[in-house]
Design a protein around this motif. Sequence first.
Motif, mmCIF file in Angstrom:
data_model
loop_
_atom_site.group_PDB
_atom_site.id
_atom_site.type_symbol
_atom_site.label_atom_id
_atom_site.label_comp_id
_atom_site.label_asym_id
_atom_site.label_seq_id
_atom_site.Cartn_x
_atom_site.Cartn_y
_atom_site.Cartn_z
ATOM 1 N N CYS A 35 -22.921 55.677 89.402
ATOM 2 C CA CYS A 35 -22.947 55.223 88.012
ATOM 3 C C CYS A 35 -24.285 55.489 87.335
ATOM 4 O O CYS A 35 -24.372 55.529 86.115
ATOM 5 C CB CYS A 35 -22.658 53.732 87.943
ATOM 6 S SG CYS A 35 -20.935 53.334 88.269
ATOM 7 N N GLN A 36 -25.336 55.680 88.107
ATOM 8 C CA GLN A 36 -26.673 55.877 87.548
ATOM 9 C C GLN A 36 -26.955 54.810 86.489
ATOM 10 O O GLN A 36 -27.308 55.094 85.348
ATOM 11 C CB GLN A 36 -26.810 57.275 86.938
ATOM 12 C CG GLN A 36 -26.687 58.392 87.948
ATOM 13 C CD GLN A 36 -27.069 59.736 87.357
ATOM 14 O OE1 GLN A 36 -27.460 59.853 86.203
ATOM 15 N NE2 GLN A 36 -26.979 60.772 88.155
ATOM 16 N N LYS A 399 -25.615 49.693 73.810
ATOM 17 C CA LYS A 399 -26.336 50.065 75.037
ATOM 18 C C LYS A 399 -25.484 50.985 75.905
ATOM 19 O O LYS A 399 -26.006 51.925 76.532
ATOM 20 C CB LYS A 399 -26.727 48.816 75.822
ATOM 21 C CG LYS A 399 -27.487 49.097 77.122
ATOM 22 C CD LYS A 399 -27.853 47.804 77.831
ATOM 23 C CE LYS A 399 -28.532 48.091 79.165
ATOM 24 N NZ LYS A 399 -27.631 48.730 80.156
ATOM 25 N N SER A 400 -24.181 50.761 75.945
ATOM 26 C CA SER A 400 -23.303 51.624 76.750
ATOM 27 C C SER A 400 -23.343 53.063 76.246
ATOM 28 O O SER A 400 -23.255 54.011 77.037
ATOM 29 C CB SER A 400 -21.860 51.097 76.735
ATOM 30 O OG SER A 400 -21.196 51.394 75.504
ATOM 31 N N GLN A 401 -23.487 53.231 74.930
ATOM 32 C CA GLN A 401 -23.573 54.582 74.365
ATOM 33 C C GLN A 401 -24.907 55.231 74.735
ATOM 34 O O GLN A 401 -24.966 56.423 75.056
ATOM 35 C CB GLN A 401 -23.403 54.525 72.850
ATOM 36 C CG GLN A 401 -22.068 53.968 72.389
ATOM 37 C CD GLN A 401 -20.888 54.757 72.922
ATOM 38 O OE1 GLN A 401 -20.661 55.909 72.542
ATOM 39 N NE2 GLN A 401 -20.113 54.159 73.823
ATOM 40 N N SER A 408 -25.137 57.830 82.469
ATOM 41 C CA SER A 408 -24.020 57.026 82.963
ATOM 42 C C SER A 408 -22.717 57.545 82.363
ATOM 43 O O SER A 408 -22.144 56.947 81.452
ATOM 44 C CB SER A 408 -24.228 55.550 82.606
ATOM 45 O OG SER A 408 -25.376 55.042 83.232
ATOM 46 N N ASN A 409 -22.281 58.680 82.866
ATOM 47 C CA ASN A 409 -21.097 59.342 82.327
ATOM 48 C C ASN A 409 -20.400 60.120 83.438
ATOM 49 O O ASN A 409 -20.964 60.293 84.528
ATOM 50 C CB ASN A 409 -21.496 60.258 81.167
ATOM 51 C CG ASN A 409 -22.542 61.275 81.551
ATOM 52 O OD1 ASN A 409 -22.301 62.147 82.382
ATOM 53 N ND2 ASN A 409 -23.726 61.186 80.951
ATOM 54 N N PRO A 410 -19.184 60.589 83.204
ATOM 55 C CA PRO A 410 -18.422 61.259 84.265
ATOM 56 C C PRO A 410 -19.106 62.473 84.871
ATOM 57 O O PRO A 410 -18.848 62.807 86.031
ATOM 58 C CB PRO A 410 -17.118 61.657 83.558
ATOM 59 C CG PRO A 410 -16.939 60.625 82.507
ATOM 60 C CD PRO A 410 -18.329 60.327 82.017
ATOM 61 N N ASP A 476 -15.110 64.609 78.039
ATOM 62 C CA ASP A 476 -16.369 64.377 78.747
ATOM 63 C C ASP A 476 -16.889 65.614 79.475
ATOM 64 O O ASP A 476 -17.755 65.504 80.345
ATOM 65 C CB ASP A 476 -16.245 63.223 79.768
ATOM 66 C CG ASP A 476 -15.870 61.907 79.121
ATOM 67 O OD1 ASP A 476 -16.671 61.407 78.309
ATOM 68 O OD2 ASP A 476 -14.774 61.386 79.414
ATOM 69 N N GLN A 477 -16.388 66.791 79.114
ATOM 70 C CA GLN A 477 -16.818 68.025 79.782
ATOM 71 C C GLN A 477 -17.927 68.707 78.988
ATOM 72 O O GLN A 477 -17.929 68.675 77.758
ATOM 73 C CB GLN A 477 -15.627 68.975 79.955
ATOM 74 C CG GLN A 477 -14.513 68.408 80.821
ATOM 75 C CD GLN A 477 -14.984 68.025 82.212
ATOM 76 O OE1 GLN A 477 -15.479 68.867 82.968
ATOM 77 N NE2 GLN A 477 -14.840 66.747 82.554
ATOM 78 N N PHE A 478 -18.831 69.337 79.719
ATOM 79 C CA PHE A 478 -20.006 69.958 79.087
ATOM 80 C C PHE A 478 -20.362 71.243 79.821
ATOM 81 O O PHE A 478 -20.420 71.265 81.054
ATOM 82 C CB PHE A 478 -21.194 68.990 79.146
ATOM 83 C CG PHE A 478 -22.461 69.510 78.531
ATOM 84 C CD1 PHE A 478 -22.647 69.479 77.156
ATOM 85 C CD2 PHE A 478 -23.473 70.025 79.330
ATOM 86 C CE1 PHE A 478 -23.830 69.958 76.582
ATOM 87 C CE2 PHE A 478 -24.651 70.500 78.773
ATOM 88 C CZ PHE A 478 -24.822 70.470 77.390
ATOM 89 N N ARG A 479 -20.583 72.307 79.053
ATOM 90 C CA ARG A 479 -21.004 73.586 79.627
ATOM 91 C C ARG A 479 -22.432 73.877 79.194
ATOM 92 O O ARG A 479 -22.709 74.050 78.006
ATOM 93 C CB ARG A 479 -20.086 74.721 79.181
ATOM 94 C CG ARG A 479 -18.689 74.645 79.755
ATOM 95 C CD ARG A 479 -17.928 75.932 79.511
ATOM 96 N NE ARG A 479 -18.507 77.061 80.251
ATOM 97 C CZ ARG A 479 -17.998 78.292 80.225
ATOM 98 N NH1 ARG A 479 -16.925 78.563 79.499
ATOM 99 N NH2 ARG A 479 -18.573 79.263 80.929
#
Length: 523
Positions: A35-36, A399-401, A408-410, A476-479
């Motif tokens: 979860c970092q 704070k979650s954002q 703290s993301n997938p 939630d995907q990032f390139r």
Amino acid sequence: MKHKKKQGIALEGTPNFLLHQWLPLLSFFAIISSCQSVHFYGQALSKSLLYFESQRSGHLPHNQRVTWRHHSGLDDGLEQGVDLVGGYYDAGDNVKFGLPMAFTITMLSWGVIEYGKQIKDAGEYTHALEAIKWGTDYFIKAHTHPNVLWAEVGDGDTDHYCWQRPEDMTTSRQAYKVDESSPGSDLAGETSAAMAAASVVFRETNPHYSQLLLHHAQQLFEFGDKYRGKYDESIGVAKGYYTSVSGYMDELLWAALWLYKATSKEQYLEYVLENAYAFGGITWTMEEFSWDVKYVGVQIIASMLLKEERHNIKHKHVLEEYRSKGEHYICACLNKNNVTNVRRTPGGLLYTRQWNNMQYVSNAAFLLTVYSDYLGTTNQMLDCPKGMVGPQEIFSFAKSQIDYILGSNPMAASYLVGYGLNYPKRVHHRGASIESYKKNKGFIGCTQGYDNWYTRHDPNPNVLDGALVGGPDSDDQFRDERWNYMQTEACTYNTAPLVGVFAKLSRLEVDHVSLNTPLIASS
């Protein structure tokens, strides 16, 4: 649940009764690791302010900390006979766009106004003021006459033909202005708001400068209000880059409200109240706040005026209308409206649109934080269609954002460049992606930059510390690719709202460690 062989931990041959005792503990550490959840907000704050030094145009000062940058744009305005040296590049290009630059300074100033003490406690106050002043110094230069404001230096079309460091620019540096015959009420309004907000920031540390900013802010507001029109109708090269889709009425309300905050003069508040309906302040409900759309910012600030007793009788009705619209936005972010809410990714990130979505996230986090503080100090709750919400719940979501941004993301990726270990290494940014001018003073031509640097798969040679990139897609995907500008380009107005929130979280982090109390109290 079926037990599978664990990798990396020697459990073979362990007695069953010990294994069953250890598994819950091992699972706990695995969850914490994945979860970092632990973030260093003070470090994020420091890096966010470094980013603005990377974006500086003009003659860099002796205390410049981002040493891979050098002087650039030293002839800006020369062809038009005006000194337009300085200011900020907006993103990964080398154009100086006035509208997003002004919004950046407004948000930086608002962050310092709200969280100046926390920024001081973190040792970053001087850097925050320097970031603001680099912008306002330029606005003073650009406002050459009460009814003339230079809006842009360079243009996106010619700039995009070349991939060059700012130090090597060969693209057009033509400057464009708005005036009485070619109005730009949105640009004049936002620049007025920026200078009015900054005048509040400098009131104690530099009162003469504060008054100078206020003088310019008042003139710009009068200019924008008297000669009304959209700036991109007057300056065609702005279209397609920073088109003012929302028009100029939100910026005029925004400017008047900041002038009221800076001067306490009733005339500015009366403007906001009298034009509340005609200008859309109390008719538009929005689910975004950005460099283009200011309505929510107006509504939130107007809402908070209700805590001041002098407004409760004379202006209460209209301010309550503003509050209703502003709280619609807060509830939309919290998914507490019946119909219109802000979408979220599966990982919980607010998602407005595909291109540079993080700008909407950082702005939302700031507004939610500010409004949660307001509700907390006035001992109020937020009444959403789906139920009452307390200030701590609002802040917890903000704070979650922030935590999502920091890792703290997938994808367990930080979208703040330079923070953590797994952050974007191939940011879409000319200066960062080419060898530093300090290392290589040789000229790098227009197409040479594309041929030798843009197409490389290697990480950028220079780290764009503190830059908030466009961020992941709706899944939630990032390139992390240089060509993927929708996700990997960073902008000044992405990072600006983070400064205040990082400062607040940093202070809470210090208190949490020293007092051994929860970082956020339960709601």
